[in-house]
Design a protein around this motif. Structure first.
Motif, PDB file in Angstrom:
ATOM      1  N   GLU A  62      83.452 120.943  29.941  1.00 46.68           N
ATOM      2  CA  GLU A  62      84.728 121.382  30.539  1.00 46.68           C
ATOM      3  C   GLU A  62      84.457 121.315  32.007  1.00 46.68           C
ATOM      4  OE1 GLU A  62      88.114 124.350  29.933  1.00 46.68           O
ATOM      5  OE2 GLU A  62      86.238 125.058  29.256  1.00 46.68           O
ATOM      6  N   ASN A  63      83.346 121.679  32.691  1.00 45.16           N
ATOM      7  CA  ASN A  63      83.120 121.744  34.303  1.00 45.16           C
ATOM      8  C   ASN A  63      83.144 120.260  34.759  1.00 45.16           C
ATOM      9  OD1 ASN A  63      83.040 124.354  34.460  1.00 45.16           O
ATOM     10  ND2 ASN A  63      80.696 124.550  34.206  1.00 45.16           N
ATOM     11  N   ALA A  64      82.726 119.420  33.772  1.00 45.10           N
ATOM     12  CA  ALA A  64      82.632 118.043  34.291  1.00 45.10           C
ATOM     13  C   ALA A  64      83.904 117.128  34.184  1.00 45.10           C
ATOM     14  CB  ALA A  64      81.458 117.155  33.672  1.00 45.10           C
ATOM     15  N   GLY A  65      84.897 118.239  33.553  1.00 42.34           N
ATOM     16  CA  GLY A  65      86.224 117.321  33.203  1.00 42.34           C
ATOM     17  C   GLY A  65      86.677 116.368  32.069  1.00 42.34           C
ATOM     18  N   PHE A  66      85.377 116.472  31.049  1.00 44.98           N
ATOM     19  CA  PHE A  66      85.621 115.925  29.816  1.00 44.98           C
ATOM     20  C   PHE A  66      86.565 116.648  28.727  1.00 44.98           C
ATOM     21  CE2 PHE A  66      82.132 113.668  31.661  1.00 44.98           C
ATOM     22  CZ  PHE A  66      82.230 112.162  31.237  1.00 44.98           C
ATOM     23  N   ILE A  67      86.311 117.919  28.870  1.00 44.22           N
ATOM     24  CA  ILE A  67      87.190 118.630  27.784  1.00 44.22           C
ATOM     25  C   ILE A  67      88.198 119.900  28.482  1.00 44.22           C
ATOM     26  CG2 ILE A  67      85.786 118.123  26.064  1.00 44.22           C
ATOM     27  CD1 ILE A  67      84.646 120.934  25.935  1.00 44.22           C
ATOM     28  N   VAL A  68      88.722 120.243  27.824  1.00 49.57           N
ATOM     29  CA  VAL A  68      89.596 121.523  28.269  1.00 49.57           C
ATOM     30  C   VAL A  68      89.745 122.479  26.997  1.00 49.57           C
ATOM     31  CG1 VAL A  68      91.235 120.305  29.717  1.00 49.57           C
ATOM     32  CG2 VAL A  68      91.920 120.590  27.614  1.00 49.57           C
ATOM     33  N   THR A  69      89.585 123.739  27.150  1.00 48.64           N
ATOM     34  CA  THR A  69      89.550 124.669  26.371  1.00 48.64           C
ATOM     35  C   THR A  69      90.894 125.648  26.399  1.00 48.64           C
ATOM     36  OG1 THR A  69      87.031 124.709  26.229  1.00 48.64           O
ATOM     37  CG2 THR A  69      88.292 126.738  25.327  1.00 48.64           C
ATOM     38  N   VAL A  70      91.506 125.642  25.611  1.00 49.56           N
ATOM     39  CA  VAL A  70      92.645 126.544  25.366  1.00 49.56           C
ATOM     40  C   VAL A  70      92.530 127.724  24.695  1.00 49.56           C
ATOM     41  CG1 VAL A  70      95.224 126.654  24.724  1.00 49.56           C
ATOM     42  CG2 VAL A  70      94.100 124.561  25.468  1.00 49.56           C
ATOM     43  N   MET A  71      92.489 129.102  25.236  1.00 49.38           N
ATOM     44  CA  MET A  71      92.324 130.321  24.595  1.00 49.38           C
ATOM     45  C   MET A  71      93.003 130.398  23.283  1.00 49.38           C
ATOM     46  SD  MET A  71      89.869 132.409  25.467  1.00 49.38           S
ATOM     47  CE  MET A  71      89.469 133.505  26.453  1.00 49.38           C
ATOM     48  N   GLY A  72      92.125 130.721  22.248  1.00 44.88           N
ATOM     49  CA  GLY A  72      92.893 130.784  20.917  1.00 44.88           C
ATOM     50  C   GLY A  72      93.266 129.565  20.176  1.00 44.88           C
ATOM     51  N   VAL A  77      89.687 117.030  23.910  1.00 44.99           N
ATOM     52  CA  VAL A  77      89.360 116.105  25.061  1.00 44.99           C
ATOM     53  C   VAL A  77      90.427 116.110  26.043  1.00 44.99           C
ATOM     54  CG1 VAL A  77      89.166 113.451  25.228  1.00 44.99           C
ATOM     55  CG2 VAL A  77      88.402 114.626  23.183  1.00 44.99           C
ATOM     56  N   ALA A  78      89.856 115.965  27.391  1.00 47.22           N
ATOM     57  CA  ALA A  78      90.723 116.301  28.509  1.00 47.22           C
ATOM     58  C   ALA A  78      91.660 114.805  28.739  1.00 47.22           C
ATOM     59  CB  ALA A  78      90.112 116.543  29.576  1.00 47.22           C
ATOM     60  N   LYS A  79      92.880 115.163  29.195  1.00 42.84           N
ATOM     61  CA  LYS A  79      93.427 113.920  30.049  1.00 42.84           C
ATOM     62  C   LYS A  79      92.683 113.721  30.938  1.00 42.84           C
ATOM     63  CE  LYS A  79      97.935 115.512  28.631  1.00 42.84           C
ATOM     64  NZ  LYS A  79      99.392 116.039  29.148  1.00 42.84           N
ATOM     65  N   ASN A  81      90.871 110.442  33.681  1.00 43.02           N
ATOM     66  CA  ASN A  81      91.196 109.262  34.411  1.00 43.02           C
ATOM     67  C   ASN A  81      89.644 108.618  34.221  1.00 43.02           C
ATOM     68  OD1 ASN A  81      90.838 107.599  36.433  1.00 43.02           O
ATOM     69  ND2 ASN A  81      92.120 108.463  37.942  1.00 43.02           N
ATOM     70  N   ILE A  82      89.924 107.669  33.376  1.00 41.53           N
ATOM     71  CA  ILE A  82      88.378 107.173  33.144  1.00 41.53           C
ATOM     72  C   ILE A  82      87.606 106.286  34.443  1.00 41.53           C
ATOM     73  CG2 ILE A  82      87.236 105.083  31.839  1.00 41.53           C
ATOM     74  CD1 ILE A  82      87.905 106.974  29.790  1.00 41.53           C
ATOM     75  N   GLU A  83      88.393 105.961  35.429  1.00 42.16           N
ATOM     76  CA  GLU A  83      87.738 105.334  36.703  1.00 42.16           C
ATOM     77  C   GLU A  83      87.139 106.586  37.351  1.00 42.16           C
ATOM     78  OE1 GLU A  83      87.143 102.297  37.246  1.00 42.16           O
ATOM     79  OE2 GLU A  83      87.989 101.826  35.473  1.00 42.16           O
ATOM     80  N   ARG A  84      87.663 107.550  37.407  1.00 45.07           N
ATOM     81  CA  ARG A  84      87.202 108.791  38.142  1.00 45.07           C
ATOM     82  C   ARG A  84      86.002 109.417  37.520  1.00 45.07           C
ATOM     83  NH1 ARG A  84      86.956 113.958  37.666  1.00 45.07           N
ATOM     84  NH2 ARG A  84      88.436 114.409  35.926  1.00 45.07           N
ATOM     85  N   ILE A  85      86.010 109.357  36.174  1.00 44.28           N
ATOM     86  CA  ILE A  85      84.964 109.787  35.385  1.00 44.28           C
ATOM     87  C   ILE A  85      83.664 108.904  35.779  1.00 44.28           C
ATOM     88  CG2 ILE A  85      83.913 110.428  33.297  1.00 44.28           C
ATOM     89  CD1 ILE A  85      86.722 111.498  32.424  1.00 44.28           C
TER      90      ILE A  85
END
Length: 129
Positions: A62-72, A77-79, A81-85
């Protein structure tokens, strides 16, 4: 979902093995944007590891921007930007290579010797010494 394979004989910590495999699956498109990951508890149970280990892996992803966690709701997988990653990953690789180059220079290893090592480690089957 991607199959995660943990090696207990690897020198890489288990949480890093999870991170690397999930990152690879996201980067090569096996895991799609918005796709749900297994819950931390489910993944821990499937891999027979501690929930703390899966929690650490998910937090770093999550800190690296690959995933997002939604409480509950869970982790997805995060939205992205492949180029940014890829750019972020290239920065990390450049930093690691800089260290290796400095070590090679300090130890009198030639550029060609270093390239030979890299080609072998990379698994370049077309490479012949």
């Amino acid at each position: 979902m991607v199959d995660i394979i943990i090696s207990n004989t690897s020198s890489m910590p288990i949480y890093e093995q999870i991170i690397m495999q999930i990152k690879k699956s996201i980067m090569n498109g096996d895991l799609k944007e918005g796709e749900a990951l297994p819950s931390m508890r489910t993944l821990a149970k499937e891999l027979r590891i501690s929930v703390i280990t899966t929690k650490r892996a998910y937090e770093e992803l999550e800190n690296a921007g690959f995933i997002v966690t939604v409480m509950g709701k869970g982790s997805f997988v995060a939205k992205k930007n492949i180029e940014r990653i890829k750019e972020e990953q290239l920065k990390q690789i450049e930093k690691s290579i800089q260290y290796v180059v400095e070590q090679a220079q300090l130890n009198g290893i030639s550029l060609q010797e270093l390239l030979d090592i890299v080609k072998i480690l990379y698994g370049d089957e077309t490479y012949e010494k």
